[in-house]
Design an enzyme around this catalytic site. Structure first.
Site, PDB file in Angstrom:
ATOM      1  N   THR A  99       0.874  -1.186   0.000  1.00 19.86           N
ATOM      2  CA  THR A  99       0.000   0.000   0.000  1.00 19.86           C
ATOM      3  C   THR A  99       0.905   1.227   0.000  1.00 19.86           C
ATOM      4  OG1 THR A  99      -1.684  -1.163   1.269  1.00 19.86           O
ATOM      5  CG2 THR A  99      -1.808   1.232   1.245  1.00 19.86           C
ATOM      6  N   LYS A 174      -7.835   1.973  -3.083  1.00 20.04           N
ATOM      7  CA  LYS A 174      -7.497   1.581  -1.705  1.00 20.04           C
ATOM      8  C   LYS A 174      -7.594   2.795  -0.768  1.00 20.04           C
ATOM      9  CE  LYS A 174      -5.124  -0.675   1.623  1.00 20.04           C
ATOM     10  NZ  LYS A 174      -5.632  -1.808   2.359  1.00 20.04           N
ATOM     11  N   LYS A 249      -1.146   5.172   8.764  1.00 17.39           N
ATOM     12  CA  LYS A 249      -0.323   5.180   7.543  1.00 17.39           C
ATOM     13  C   LYS A 249      -1.199   5.406   6.306  1.00 17.39           C
ATOM     14  CE  LYS A 249       1.866   2.272   4.248  1.00 17.39           C
ATOM     15  NZ  LYS A 249       2.089   0.950   3.708  1.00 17.39           N
TER      16      LYS A 249
HETATM   17  P1  NAD Z   1       5.644  -6.146   7.181  1.00 21.06           P
HETATM   18  O1  NAD Z   1       6.511  -5.055   7.729  1.00 21.06           O
HETATM   19  O2  NAD Z   1       5.235  -7.257   8.086  1.00 21.06           O
HETATM   20  O3  NAD Z   1       6.380  -6.813   5.901  1.00 21.06           O
HETATM   21  C1  NAD Z   1       7.127  -6.087   4.966  1.00 21.06           C
HETATM   22  C2  NAD Z   1       8.394  -6.903   4.703  1.00 21.06           C
HETATM   23  O4  NAD Z   1       9.101  -6.341   3.607  1.00 21.06           O
HETATM   24  C3  NAD Z   1       9.363  -6.899   5.893  1.00 21.06           C
HETATM   25  O5  NAD Z   1       9.619  -8.233   6.291  1.00 21.06           O
HETATM   26  C4  NAD Z   1      10.637  -6.240   5.319  1.00 21.06           C
HETATM   27  O6  NAD Z   1      11.841  -6.761   5.862  1.00 21.06           O
HETATM   28  C5  NAD Z   1      10.484  -6.552   3.841  1.00 21.06           C
HETATM   29  N1  NAD Z   1      11.261  -5.705   2.950  1.00 21.06           N
HETATM   30  C6  NAD Z   1      11.398  -4.355   2.930  1.00 21.06           C
HETATM   31  N2  NAD Z   1      12.198  -3.971   1.910  1.00 21.06           N
HETATM   32  C7  NAD Z   1      12.572  -5.111   1.261  1.00 21.06           C
HETATM   33  C8  NAD Z   1      13.380  -5.396   0.109  1.00 21.06           C
HETATM   34  N3  NAD Z   1      13.976  -4.414  -0.583  1.00 21.06           N
HETATM   35  N4  NAD Z   1      13.536  -6.672  -0.282  1.00 21.06           N
HETATM   36  C9  NAD Z   1      12.938  -7.677   0.405  1.00 21.06           C
HETATM   37  N5  NAD Z   1      12.163  -7.486   1.496  1.00 21.06           N
HETATM   38  C10 NAD Z   1      11.982  -6.215   1.911  1.00 21.06           C
HETATM   39  O7  NAD Z   1       4.365  -5.438   6.552  1.00 21.06           O
HETATM   40  P2  NAD Z   1       2.925  -6.105   6.267  1.00 21.06           P
HETATM   41  O8  NAD Z   1       2.060  -5.993   7.462  1.00 21.06           O
HETATM   42  O9  NAD Z   1       3.145  -7.431   5.614  1.00 21.06           O
HETATM   43  O10 NAD Z   1       2.354  -5.068   5.184  1.00 21.06           O
HETATM   44  C11 NAD Z   1       2.847  -5.009   3.868  1.00 21.06           C
HETATM   45  C12 NAD Z   1       2.038  -3.997   3.091  1.00 21.06           C
HETATM   46  O11 NAD Z   1       0.664  -4.410   3.058  1.00 21.06           O
HETATM   47  C13 NAD Z   1       2.045  -2.595   3.673  1.00 21.06           C
HETATM   48  O12 NAD Z   1       2.124  -1.640   2.643  1.00 21.06           O
HETATM   49  C14 NAD Z   1       0.701  -2.498   4.414  1.00 21.06           C
HETATM   50  O13 NAD Z   1       0.238  -1.161   4.489  1.00 21.06           O
HETATM   51  C15 NAD Z   1      -0.171  -3.360   3.524  1.00 21.06           C
HETATM   52  N6  NAD Z   1      -1.321  -3.972   4.190  1.00 21.06           N
HETATM   53  C16 NAD Z   1      -1.153  -4.567   5.409  1.00 21.06           C
HETATM   54  C17 NAD Z   1      -2.251  -5.145   6.048  1.00 21.06           C
HETATM   55  C18 NAD Z   1      -2.095  -5.810   7.389  1.00 21.06           C
HETATM   56  O14 NAD Z   1      -3.108  -6.116   8.016  1.00 21.06           O
HETATM   57  N7  NAD Z   1      -0.856  -6.066   7.860  1.00 21.06           N
HETATM   58  C19 NAD Z   1      -3.513  -5.114   5.440  1.00 21.06           C
HETATM   59  C20 NAD Z   1      -3.644  -4.543   4.161  1.00 21.06           C
HETATM   60  C21 NAD Z   1      -2.524  -3.967   3.555  1.00 21.06           C
END
Ligand code: NAD
Length: 302
Positions: A99, A174, A249
């Protein structure tokens, strides 16, 4: 089809696992060692070197990061290191499920196009439970052809896949949806606190509003008081669910979009303020429906 999946966090790991479970050849990568370990423990093939190296020899690259800056850095490469766009074979399909801001998503599309690749923005709703159960909703921006190529892969990770239009319009959908959600969750919470002050039973208010014009997801699924909806976060002391910090966020992205488009969104921007306070204060670790406690506390001092 071989697919690189980068970002094995809360969302990415179960999504990648579902993709592999649907019969695709998935190679995962995360910059964080614990996430790579969790990926292997879940039975995924996980690369040790990356991020760019993992894009070699694949037809699709999926990213699931926290921020637009992370996506742009990974696509372009940082500190002189090659990025995903450079190492991928020409005409690779890039799917970004993070997102991020509409402007960042459009920049990502432009970079992919300049590098000779195809791309869609495909943010999700449905949270970690939706990621685990492959019931996510995907909002997709990109050309008809690129959407058609991405669709079967997204369907392996979700239940609903909507083509919202061209580049960035998945992110636009979104941000609009979450602005509705923030405003409606606050409205529902205010109504319950008002009902309490007036001597109205929670269940009675729920029974009326859930069958009347006050009906909405914030009431019927994420009811901010314990009782009427046993699965809502209010029944487990507001453990997320959808964390207040994530709503904060997303509302930051909404504010960016509202400001840059010049739209009058007074309710949305008030919700943005209230969630900023909530996420940096008592609600830091709570579901966003926990904002009812802030409203109740403020009411007690009125
Ligand atoms: P998270 O922080 O758990 O996971 C993100 C991962 O990306 C981390 O493990 C990080 O180390 C990795 N990362 C960052 N840069 C990287 C790179 N260059 N190469 C490889 N890995 C890399 O976040 P999340 O909760 O999984 O959310 C991910 C996205 O989904 C966000 O944008 C969030 O807003 C969106 N989202 C989350 C939810 C939720 O409930 N968690 C719901 C809808 C949308």
């Amino acid at each position: 089809m071989r697919i690189a999946f980068l970002g094995l966090g809360h969302m990415g790991l179960p999504m990648a696992t579902n993709l592999a479970g649907a019969g695709h050849e998935v190679v995962g990568f995360d910059v964080a060692q614990p996430a790579r370990d969790a990926g292997r423990a879940a039975g995924l093939e996980v690369a040790e070197s990356g991020p760019a190296a993992v894009a070699t020899g694949v037809q699709v690259v999926i990213t699931m990061f926290q921020t637009g800056a992370q996506v742009l850095d990974a696509y372009r490469g940082i500190d002189g290191a090659p990025g995903l766009l450079e190492t991928a074979e020409p005409d690779t399909l890039f799917i970004d499920c993070s997102t991020i801001a509409v402007d960042d998503a459009r920049a990502v599309h432009a970079l992919a196009e300049q590098a000779g690749h195809r791309s869609v923005d495909a943010p999700v709703s449905g949270g970690v439970v939706g990621a685990e159960n492959a019931t996510l909703a995907f909002m997709v921006g990109g050309s008809d052809d690129d959407f058609a190529a991405a669709q079967p892969l997204l369907e392996a990770m979700g239940r609903r896949v909507v083509h919202c239009g061209g580049a960035g319009l998945g992110q636009a959908a979104k941000v609009c949806n979450n602005m509705i959600l923030a405003v409606s969750q606050i409205a529902v919470a205010e109504a319950f606190v008002l009902g309490e002050k007036l001597g109205l039973d929670h269940q009675a208010l729920f029974d009326v509003a859930s069958n009347a014009s006050g009906q909405c997801w914030a009431l019927t699924t994420n009811c901010p008081v314990p009782g009427p909806v046993p699965t809502s976060p209010a029944n487990r002391d507001y453990a997320p669910g959808f964390a207040g910090v994530l709503m904060d966020k997303d509302l930051g992205l909404a504010e960016h979009a509202v400001t840059s488009s010049g739209v009058s969104a007074r309710m949305g921007m008030l919700a943005r303020e209230l969630y900023r306070e909530f996420a940096s204060g008592p609600g830091a670790g709570q579901d966003f429906s926990g904002i009812i406690n802030t409203i109740r506390a403020e009411s007690a001092h009125a």
